[in-house]
Design an enzyme around this catalytic site. Structure first.
Site, mmCIF file in Angstrom:
data_model
loop_
_atom_site.group_PDB
_atom_site.id
_atom_site.type_symbol
_atom_site.label_atom_id
_atom_site.label_comp_id
_atom_site.label_asym_id
_atom_site.label_seq_id
_atom_site.Cartn_x
_atom_site.Cartn_y
_atom_site.Cartn_z
ATOM 1 C CG ASP A 168 40.216 43.097 50.207
ATOM 2 O OD1 ASP A 168 39.395 42.735 49.336
ATOM 3 O OD2 ASP A 168 41.212 43.802 49.963
ATOM 4 C CB ALA A 169 43.463 40.813 48.975
ATOM 5 C CG HIS A 194 45.718 36.726 47.581
ATOM 6 N ND1 HIS A 194 44.345 36.641 47.498
ATOM 7 C CD2 HIS A 194 46.049 37.855 46.945
ATOM 8 C CE1 HIS A 194 43.886 37.666 46.815
ATOM 9 N NE2 HIS A 194 44.893 38.421 46.469
ATOM 10 C CD GLU A 249 39.265 39.089 47.443
ATOM 11 O OE1 GLU A 249 38.960 39.331 46.279
ATOM 12 O OE2 GLU A 249 39.859 39.905 48.172
ATOM 13 C CG HIS A 281 32.354 35.120 39.120
ATOM 14 N ND1 HIS A 281 33.367 35.549 38.278
ATOM 15 C CD2 HIS A 281 31.276 35.901 38.832
ATOM 16 C CE1 HIS A 281 32.918 36.552 37.534
ATOM 17 N NE2 HIS A 281 31.664 36.789 37.860
ATOM 18 C CG ASP A 334 36.730 42.653 43.561
ATOM 19 O OD1 ASP A 334 37.042 43.832 43.315
ATOM 20 O OD2 ASP A 334 37.249 41.984 44.469
#
Lengths: 533, 533
Positions: free
Chosen positions: A263-264, A266, A300, A328, A394
């Site tokens: 997850d995330a 970044h 991600e 997306h 999300d």
């Protein structure tokens, strides 16, 4: 296996359990046993701030917690089991006693994956791992070969997406705990299905996060949407890196998980000479060699920076793949015409063409939404390194009403989106229910126990959506009713379902659709408008 | 040349001056001319928050500032000249009218450099660029071939190391301004000397920094020792990147500077897909091709991360070299026995051996001072990418009393240090005066005009040294007396001077001493104690 000591209560084959916890600033740490007998045991101080206690003949099921400086009673930060929830005692579990039947399983390469993302609580009426097992045959029939499970680390209450988890090593007890997860993985492997697990190494949830009382797990060097960042590079970061590194290896090794969706990434702020992503990739590569099973890391990451998925010998961090949100956004913008939030950067055929040609839409152009030039071209990366989707938890759930694409844009649009994804050169990911045209929402739901937090989350949600939605109430995340509305209806037939099955079969049967060279797809500009709008 | 518009008042060959300033949130920006005539001119709003005004027949020497929203009168953030100091009007300068005589000059590769670091204000009694010119023959006689000038961007007052500069484009007026610097560079080139300039792209000084009133030059995403970080990756960062990128190109192109020493590059916080270091390196490479002159980037960087000096095609940021503090710490620790601050990580012969073998001492080991494992091995980088020193402005000047090595450890130790540096496979850097055994200190000095700031700096300095120095007063940085004590005595003869000359000649005459393959030097452990302590 790694240079870091392993935390938690870890059982050996001989029945000895080693308890180890990191608490570098504490003067005294005690191990408090509450069951089967009550005991208070002094732990031994080790190097670099660790404390340990070795218990021969430790029974599985033993309940315990730690006492810090004689004052604070706290569960184990590396607890494998929290039977009474996030505030209760931890429990020793014996991972070695499980009878695995998947000895022949060798894992699956990312490029061969057809992924199905699901949320354990709302995937079935039961809302458990057993519930998932009961549906594996249906997923097989659909044609997918990989399930991706939203985070299952112990979170507050029983209703949560999983990103509020506060015990990265403990499997949510209401889902079926450790043994339930092992049964699911074993059952999936028996049917030829790989299992990807979503894990969160960028923040902890707001309720039951006792980590800061143990040590500097967080740093104020960086700001994140969740507050202080995980301490990957500040003083005392070694133990924190070890905590998450061992966690990844636990899932991949002890639980036979085939891949992690991280997850995330970044928000993994790390200025170290060896970035945590690189260190994790190297450790997982070692594990692959040791086990002879493929293990996949999928990040991600919202940076459009190919460094994360570039091999280490080419100067990258060596992760295999990444979620590609911009694919997306391109298709969603085109099909719905939405322009709010980050959709202001999308909505034209050229964006879809860019997504099809090189995964990232922004490869250095100016982004209005970000107010800066953004991204770099992944020109040296294979197409199969990008996981694409037209819906996911999300993108659906972070809407005020949690509407799916079919509810927003209609069935034809949903079909067009599905074909674009499934016939693309990327790795497709379906979000549970889209395959039969589910129209129930997937909303943001919680079941915190802290009243102040419940109020804050409720109000935050209302503020978030106040600006651009009108006429409708913002649903209360804490409502059980809302949660129940998200449980799938389930259908394994009908025109949409057959359409998805057909597309999946088409993809699997056509080698050219799996050609993942960077320049294997060219979108002809002249056809943009005609083909895609 | 770059994708970013150029800021400042830039004269063309036809005498037209384009004024351009970035102020994205302002509703109105006016150009106020104060001399030779008074005028108030409305600027034109361009894209991405820039404002411009084109003035044909603009006289060199025209004085101006900007008026923001009719309220704030402020100098130009990209001013080329601040004749009345940091708070006064800016002045248009005509860089094109200088008669360069260095047409034959081709620059110098980093690997061939023998660098001499100097501070313009204290290098000579005059304290100007003209003063430096008067000493160039002495430097030639010593044998060095490159001077590195501490920062000369306009700072408050007349006494400052230069790291409090607030006009990156303006040359300190008390040193001789733009024309003075051009004369120095031209004179150096005429004698075969290269010029490296120290530039600061990680913070601005505390007095006269009006940048935040123009736009988001800073971001709160990251914390630095100087407060908010320069905005290299947050919203509106493009103009900020352009501001510093054009600045680098201005020195290298318009001023014929041969290389930049980039201050504290570890504080360039940038999560962009293309790191600012990489973007800068690419732009400088283009400039090299265009001008046919070698241009060198040397990063001061405290991360022991070889990525910054690894070529872009191998996944690096492409800068040529970096300052290697750990070489200094190893030798300083060994010769002085000091153990306070970061010296606690050094002081053993093994540290010196590591520094000699692979530049970085910490390549993944645990650092007590940093309380973490630190660094990675630069095993694929050439030795000639590391600039080493046994003294420099920081290592001398950041001591309470600014003592040089010879004052701390005696002449024999200073000689041993010099030989270790000058006969090492790295690029040596001398700090002004060490070549003749200067014993005057190099202290931290300022000449702010803001009383509150003067007090804060004075008190900060006292607190910093309160803990570990006793019996002596902390000097007052604001004192003119202190500054005068730092002006060099100057000697171009004597045993120490001849010793340095001899070592430099020895190095230049021996090809094996310039062998920069990563494994060209092996330190034999058995001799550590005997040879180095």
């Amino acid at each position: 296996m790694t240079i870091y000591p392993q935390q938690g209560a870890v059982m050996s084959k001989t029945g000895t359990c080693v308890f180890r916890v990191w608490a570098p600033e504490r003067k005294k740490v005690e191990l408090i046993i509450s069951s089967p007998v009550q005991e208070q045991l002094t732990m031994l101080r080790e190097e670099e701030g660790y404390w340990s206690y070795e218990m021969p003949g430790c029974p599985s099921g033993l309940r315990y917690h730690y006492l810090l400086d004689g004052e604070l009673h706290r569960p184990d930060p590396a607890s494998r089991c929290q039977p009474e929830g996030v505030h209760g005692d931890s429990e020793v579990t014996d991972g070695l006693s499980f009878n695995w039947t998947d000895q022949q399983w060798k894992g699956l390469a990312l490029k061969d994956m057809l992924i199905y993302e699901l949320h354990t609580g709302t995937f079935t009426e039961q809302g458990t791992f057993q519930g998932i097992i009961s549906r594996l045959d249906d997923l097989l029939q659909l044609g997918i070969n990989t399930i991706e499970i939203m985070p299952i680390a112990q979170f507050p209450g029983t209703r949560n997406w999983g990103y509020d988890g506060v015990y990265p090593y403990a499997v949510q007890s209401s889902y079926g705990g450790c043994q339930g997860l092992r049964q699911l993985v074993d059952a999936a492997h028996a049917k030829g299905l790989a299992v990807v697990l979503d894990v969160v190494y960028n923040h902890l949830g707001p309720e039951g996060n006792y980590l800061p009382e143990f040590g500097p797990y967080f740093t104020d060097k960086y700001h994140t949407p969740w507050g202080s960042a995980i301490n990957y590079d500040d003083r005392d970061c070694d133990a924190v890196r070890g905590y998450f590194l061992h966690n990844a290896l636990m899932w991949l090794d002890e639980f036979h998980i085939d891949g992690l969706r991280l997850d995330a990434v970044h928000a993994w702020w790390d200025s170290s000479a060896v970035h945590f992503a690189e260190e994790l990739s190297a450790a997982v590569k070692d594990l692959e060699v040791r086990t002879g099973r493929k293990k996949v890391l999928i990040a991600e990451i919202d940076l459009n920076n190919p460094r994360y998925i570039t091999p280490a010998d080419k100067g990258g961090y060596g992760m295999q793949g990444q979620w590609c949100d911009e694919f997306h956004h391109a298709i969603h913008g085109l099909l719905t015409g939405e322009k709010n939030g980050y959709y202001e950067d999308f909505g034209e055929a050229e964006h879809m063409a860019a997504a099809l040609e090189h995964a990232y839409v922004y490869t250095g152009q100016y982004s209005k939404h970000r107010k800066r030039r953004f991204g770099a071209s992944p020109k040296n990366n294979a197409r199969s390194q990008f996981v694409v989707f037209t819906q996911n938890h999300d993108q659906v759930g972070n809407r005020m009403l949690g509407e799916r694409l079919i509810s927003l844009a209609g069935e034809s649009a949903a079909r067009l989106a599905a074909a674009t994804m499934l016939l693309s050169p990327y790795v497709p990911l379906l979000f549970m229910g889209e395959e039969y045209g589910e129209t129930k929402p997937f909303s943001y739901f919680t079941s915190h126990s802290d009243e102040a937090l419940i109020k804050a989350v409720r109000e935050g949600r209302q503020q978030e959506f106040a600006a651009f939605q009108t006429g409708k109430d913002v649903p209360d995340p804490q409502s059980e009713e809302l949660y129940k509305q998200c449980v799938l209806n389930w259908k394994t037939s009908g025109p949409m379902y057959e359409y998805y099955r057909h597309l999946i079969a088409l993809r699997k049967g056509r080698a050219p659709l799996q050609n993942d060279a960077p320049d294997s797809m060219i979108v002809h500009p002249a056809y943009h408008a005609a083909v895609l709008s």
